[in-house]
Design a protein around this motif. Structure first.
Motif, PDB file in Angstrom:
ATOM      1  N   UNK A   2       0.836  -1.202   0.000  1.00  0.00           N
ATOM      2  CA  UNK A   2       0.000   0.000   0.000  1.00  0.00           C
ATOM      3  C   UNK A   2       0.872   1.253   0.000  1.00  0.00           C
ATOM      4  N   UNK A   3       0.303   2.372  -0.068  1.00  0.00           N
ATOM      5  CA  UNK A   3      -1.122   2.628  -0.203  1.00  0.00           C
ATOM      6  C   UNK A   3      -1.462   2.665  -1.694  1.00  0.00           C
ATOM      7  N   UNK A   4      -2.332   1.736  -2.141  1.00  0.00           N
ATOM      8  CA  UNK A   4      -2.726   1.632  -3.537  1.00  0.00           C
ATOM      9  C   UNK A   4      -3.899   2.569  -3.785  1.00  0.00           C
ATOM     10  N   UNK A   5      -3.766   3.541  -4.700  1.00  0.00           N
ATOM     11  CA  UNK A   5      -4.865   4.489  -4.946  1.00  0.00           C
ATOM     12  C   UNK A   5      -6.094   3.794  -5.540  1.00  0.00           C
ATOM     13  N   UNK A   6      -7.261   4.195  -5.062  1.00  0.00           N
ATOM     14  CA  UNK A   6      -8.523   3.694  -5.618  1.00  0.00           C
ATOM     15  C   UNK A   6      -9.276   4.838  -6.287  1.00  0.00           C
ATOM     16  N   UNK A   7      -9.566   5.886  -5.526  1.00  0.00           N
ATOM     17  CA  UNK A   7     -10.258   7.047  -6.090  1.00  0.00           C
ATOM     18  C   UNK A   7     -10.046   8.237  -5.182  1.00  0.00           C
ATOM     19  N   UNK A   8      -9.507   9.321  -5.754  1.00  0.00           N
ATOM     20  CA  UNK A   8      -9.283  10.545  -4.999  1.00  0.00           C
ATOM     21  C   UNK A   8      -8.452  10.231  -3.749  1.00  0.00           C
ATOM     22  N   UNK A   9      -8.988  10.457  -2.547  1.00  0.00           N
ATOM     23  CA  UNK A   9      -8.252  10.190  -1.307  1.00  0.00           C
ATOM     24  C   UNK A   9      -8.312   8.730  -0.869  1.00  0.00           C
ATOM     25  N   UNK A  10      -9.209   7.968  -1.423  1.00  0.00           N
ATOM     26  CA  UNK A  10      -9.446   6.598  -0.961  1.00  0.00           C
ATOM     27  C   UNK A  10      -8.382   5.663  -1.530  1.00  0.00           C
ATOM     28  N   UNK A  11      -7.828   4.811  -0.662  1.00  0.00           N
ATOM     29  CA  UNK A  11      -6.819   3.857  -1.081  1.00  0.00           C
ATOM     30  C   UNK A  11      -7.033   2.505  -0.433  1.00  0.00           C
TER      31      UNK A  11
END
Length: 297
Positions: free
Chosen positions: A259-268
Motif C-alpha cells: 500500500x497505499x494503492x490508490x482507488x479514487x481521490x483520497x481513498x486507497x
C-alpha cells in the motif's frame, strides 16, 4: 507486616472531567471558525475536513502503519485485522477484528481511534466464544517532519478500554494505557517504536490478576517499488506488578504490507500479513498468523 499498595482507582469525578475535556476539545475548532453563527461554523468545519487532514498529514512522514506496532503517524482509515493464535496446549483462538475500527483526524495534531470490540472464537474449551472489551485510543502529535526535511515523528497516546466483554474474553475493569511513540526515517528505511504501561481501574485483586504490563514494540520497515513494505517487528511485554511480576514475553513478527494503492481521490487500499512467533518461555500463545486490511481516506 505485609506491605499494602494503593490501588489504582479512577474516581467518578475524574470520569466527569474526562468527558468535559473531550466535549470542550471537540467544540474548540468550531469556535475558531470565522463565521457569524454556530450552525455555519459547524458546516465549515466539516466542509474543510479533508483539506485540513491533508495539511496535517503533509507535515509528517508517509510510512505505512505496521502490523502490530501502533504507528506514531496520524491516519484516517477504516481497518480490520484477523488473528489466528495457536498455543502449545492445543488451544486455537480466532480473533475477529482485533479491536480495530475507524481512525479519524478531527483537528490539528490529533487522532481518535474508535475500535470495535473483537470477537474471540476458540476450539476449546467449549462455550467460551464471545466479544472482548471496547477499545479507544487518542493520539497527540508532539513533533514531526516529513521526508523532505528531517523525516521523524514523536507522538503521545492515551488508550483506554470499556469493560463490555464477556466474563471469559473481557478484563472486567477499564484499562488505561499511556504510551510514547516515535519514528525515524532514513531514505526508504524506517523505524517506528512505542513504549507504554497499562493500568487497570480496580483494587488489589484486580492489580494482582491483571498486573501493570509494560509493552515495548518496534517495527523495522523498508520500502520497495513504492508499494511494498517488508517489515520485521519485536513485540516485548514485561509484567511489572501482580502474580506474574518479572515475567517477560517476546514475539518476533516478520511480515509484509502492500500500500497505499490508490482507488479514487483520497481513498486507497493497504493490506498485509505476518507470522508472529514466541521466543520466550512465558507466552500468551505460541504463534500467530496476522492478516490486515485498511482503507485509508
Amino acid at each position: 507486616m505485609k506491605k499494602l499498595h494503593t490501588p489504582f482507582i479512577i474516581p467518578r469525578a475524574v470520569y466527569s472531567m474526562i468527558v468535559l475535556a473531550v466535549a470542550l476539545a471537540v467544540a474548540t475548532p468550531c469556535r475558531a471558525q470565522s463565521s457569524s453563527s454556530f450552525g455555519s461554523a459547524i458546516e465549515n468545519y466539516f466542509l474543510n475536513w479533508f483539506p485540513r487532514v491533508t495539511q496535517i498529514q503533509s507535515e509528517q512522514p508517509h510510512w505505512v502503519t505496521p502490523l502490530v506496532t501502533v504507528t506514531p503517524r496520524l491516519e484516517e482509515e477504516v481497518r480490520y485485522d484477523q488473528l489466528f493464535e495457536s498455543s502449545k496446549n492445543g488451544v486455537a483462538t480466532d480473533n475477529f477484528g482485533n479491536g480495530k475500527g475507524i481512525e479519524l483526524i478531527p483537528f490539528e495534531a490529533t487522532e481518535i481511534i474508535i475500535g470495535i470490540p473483537p470477537f474471540l472464537k476458540r476450539n476449546m474449551p467449549r462455550n467460551t466464544d464471545g466479544f472482548g472489551d471496547w477499545p479507544f485510543l487518542v493520539k497527540v502529535r508532539l513533533l514531526s517532519s516529513n521526508e523532505e526535511h528531517d523525516n521523524y515523528i514523536v507522538t503521545a497516546f492515551m488508550g483506554f478500554s470499556v469493560p463490555t466483554g464477556s466474563n471469559v474474553n473481557g478484563n472486567g475493569h477499564a484499562l488505561f494505557t499511556p504510551t510514547l511513540a516515535a519514528g525515524k526515517g532514513f531514505g526508504d528505511f524506517s523505524v517506528q517504536s512505542t513504549v507504554g504501561v497499562t493500568f487497570p481501574n480496580g483494587g488489589h485483586d484486580t492489580l494482582d490478576r491483571l498486573g501493570m504490563p509494560v509493552a515495548f514494540n518496534t517495527a523495522f520497515q523498508y520500502r520497495i517499488c513504492k508499494y511494498f513494505w517488508p517489515e520485521f517487528e519485536t513485540n516485548y511485554t514485561w509484567q511489572s506488578y501482580g502474580g506474574d511480576t518479572g515475567h517477560s514475553t517476546l514475539y518476533l513478527t516478520p511480515g509484509i504490507l502492500i500500500g497505499r494503492i490508490p482507488i479514487h481521490d483520497r481513498v486507497g487500499l493497504t493490506f498485509g500479513a505476518g507470522y508472529q512467533v514466541a521466543v520466550t518461555y512465558h507466552e500468551k500463545y505460541n504463534h500467530n498468523v496476522i492478516l490486515t486490511a485498511r482503507i485509508p481516506f
